[in-house]
Scaffold this active site. Sequence first.
Site, PDB file in Angstrom:
ATOM      1  N   GLY A 203       0.826  -1.199   0.000  1.00  0.00           N
ATOM      2  CA  GLY A 203       0.000   0.000   0.000  1.00  0.00           C
ATOM      3  C   GLY A 203       0.861   1.251   0.000  1.00  0.00           C
ATOM      4  O   GLY A 203       2.092   1.183   0.147  1.00  0.00           O
ATOM      5  N   THR A 207      -0.132   4.397   5.380  1.00  0.00           N
ATOM      6  CA  THR A 207      -1.452   3.771   5.534  1.00  0.00           C
ATOM      7  C   THR A 207      -1.519   2.827   6.734  1.00  0.00           C
ATOM      8  O   THR A 207      -2.584   2.280   7.010  1.00  0.00           O
ATOM      9  CB  THR A 207      -1.825   3.000   4.255  1.00  0.00           C
ATOM     10  N   GLY A 208      -0.404   2.608   7.443  1.00  0.00           N
ATOM     11  CA  GLY A 208      -0.449   1.816   8.671  1.00  0.00           C
ATOM     12  C   GLY A 208      -0.022   0.382   8.523  1.00  0.00           C
ATOM     13  O   GLY A 208      -0.484  -0.471   9.275  1.00  0.00           O
ATOM     14  N   LYS A 209       0.886   0.084   7.607  1.00  0.00           N
ATOM     15  CA  LYS A 209       1.330  -1.305   7.420  1.00  0.00           C
ATOM     16  C   LYS A 209       2.112  -1.797   8.644  1.00  0.00           C
ATOM     17  O   LYS A 209       1.881  -2.903   9.131  1.00  0.00           O
ATOM     18  CB  LYS A 209       2.186  -1.390   6.144  1.00  0.00           C
ATOM     19  N   THR A 210       3.023  -0.983   9.130  1.00  0.00           N
ATOM     20  CA  THR A 210       3.789  -1.363  10.323  1.00  0.00           C
ATOM     21  C   THR A 210       2.874  -1.472  11.540  1.00  0.00           C
ATOM     22  O   THR A 210       3.022  -2.391  12.366  1.00  0.00           O
ATOM     23  CB  THR A 210       4.903  -0.335  10.585  1.00  0.00           C
ATOM     24  N   GLU A 427      -8.842  33.338  -8.649  1.00  0.00           N
ATOM     25  CA  GLU A 427      -9.526  32.365  -7.776  1.00  0.00           C
ATOM     26  C   GLU A 427     -11.037  32.383  -7.990  1.00  0.00           C
ATOM     27  O   GLU A 427     -11.678  31.318  -7.974  1.00  0.00           O
ATOM     28  CB  GLU A 427      -9.180  32.643  -6.308  1.00  0.00           C
ATOM     29  N   ASP A 503      -2.144  24.884 -12.209  1.00  0.00           N
ATOM     30  CA  ASP A 503      -3.412  24.517 -12.869  1.00  0.00           C
ATOM     31  C   ASP A 503      -3.136  23.844 -14.212  1.00  0.00           C
ATOM     32  O   ASP A 503      -3.769  22.836 -14.559  1.00  0.00           O
ATOM     33  CB  ASP A 503      -4.284  25.764 -13.090  1.00  0.00           C
TER      34      ASP A 503
END
Length: 603
Positions: A203, A207-210, A427, A503
């Site tokens: 991933g 993302t929090g694999k460990t 803008e 842009d």
Amino acid sequence: MEKKSSGKRPLIFYYAIALLVLMLINTFITPQLLERQVEEVGYNDFLQMVDEGKVETVSMESDQIRFISKEDGKEKYYKTGIWPDEGLTQRLTEKNVAFASEIPTQSSPLLAMLLSWVFPLLLLWGVGTLMFKKMKNLGGNAMTFGKSNAKIYAENETGKTFSDVAGQDEAKEALTEIVDFLHNPDKYADIGANLPKGALLVGPPGTGKTLLARAVAGEAHVPFFSISGSEFVEMFVGMGAAKVRDLFKQAVEKAPCIVFIDEIDTIGKKRDSGLNGGGNDEREQTLNQLLAEMDGFDGKKGVVILAATNRPDSLDKALLRPGRFDRRIPVELPDLRGREAILKVHAKDVKMDSRIDFHAIARATSGASGAELANIINEAALRAVRQGRNIVLQEDLQESVEVVIAGYERKNAVISEEEKRIIAYHEIGHALVAAKQNDSAPVEKITIIPRTSGALGYTMQVDEEEKVLMSRDQAVNKITTLTGGRAAEEVMFSSVTSGASNDIEQATKIARAMVSRFGMSERFGMVALEQVDNLYLGGDTSLACSQKTAAEIDEEVIAIVRQAHDKAVEILRQNMQKLNELAQYLLERETITGEEFMDILNG
């Protein structure tokens, strides 16, 4: 950016400290320890002691007289000043006083040798031994002799369970089977089933694999080995393979346990044919040893190998075959519900206002990873402290989202009134074009306050619901919105500026993907003309077509962007009054909300 110190001091630093200590000891302490206790007396007292027969030995020096007296069977050392006395020699001779050329000032030659030579050598030897042990524990050098640097965590040291992991329900479900196997191995052994030896967590970064790997160990209550793939790569060929052997030896001894190898792509890259002279290098030997070790141990013993990578496409096929890392567990970016759950998990230890709307923050952070969401919570807490509050409000979270996306506000930036006016129209051009199209995300905020990321202003759009697909109309509308800023400059000032560079880059990227990857071009149809080389690290692409086709792709991309730009110009010319009114309002306020924008637009 200032480079942080690693905190490790060179070896010469400790030897310099040891030498300095030795110099201080030899200068101030050693002389005092070796110097005899010498008492100073007056010359008349000296003569009296001579007459009484107490003086045994006398030494005449240039500026003083030293003598030894024996009292109560013990020798005592004295000194006195020089005094003109022609009869002193005769008096000393009559009392049988011995004449010495010098009276030793040190108490013991043995002690002098110990303090001057033996003690310094022992001190230097101790410092060297300490440094050797420290270097050995740090690893990564020739002194490790193939020992593994794996960190062993007992079950109460990981401190993580599945309750600490949010937004990854599918990954947790896939890993639950591993936890159950470590708890009840007999249940699987009875039916003859073997749990996969290895599971690969893939991933994007953050993302929090460990965290997932540590949570598995925490749930199963087993020891947890953690080591990075880069720690196997050593200076000398063969050291990495030795570390792999040592790691698996420790794991078998601690079974059941979990071995986690982070960034396994460091040692698990595809092997070449060896024709380029790279077929026997350190990385390949380490990979070969890892493959052999995974084949060599019994999966029923309860040793589970988890690995993480964000480059699965670069891994060797032998590493992914059945019997090794045959289970692949995606750890993707969280969806809307997952982002909301992650925000709540990280907000548990932060004092939050009871009216916080995490759903709104989750909607505004589409595409954010778990690490970025944790950073948003922390930035909100820091902002609350800067504002003098002890509780985080909704506005802190909203501002922290913008900080993560665009950086901090540059409130002291000097911008001329004319340039500020151009930025305001730019803008409003984005926002107005977006509002006049059907499939565009609603405008949430417009600002012309510069940010540290380099943005002179920005328009924030937030979808009302999560979207996983993008239609051709939505892609064209997004390109049209991106060209709205440059179109406003052309309509109002009949000139263009460099403010639209980002842009243009984004619009071109979307248009090229429509043609070469999404099959949204009538000219080419459903043909893949480009391939993604690295899905999780930036999504770099490479062309898979001839040079002639590549030139035709460029023509098609230019046509799509030009059509979108013409549409944006047309929308703005049809709404000139609102363009002027909204730009003037933005100039006065510098920042307006989406509600204010829509109120003025709708009259």
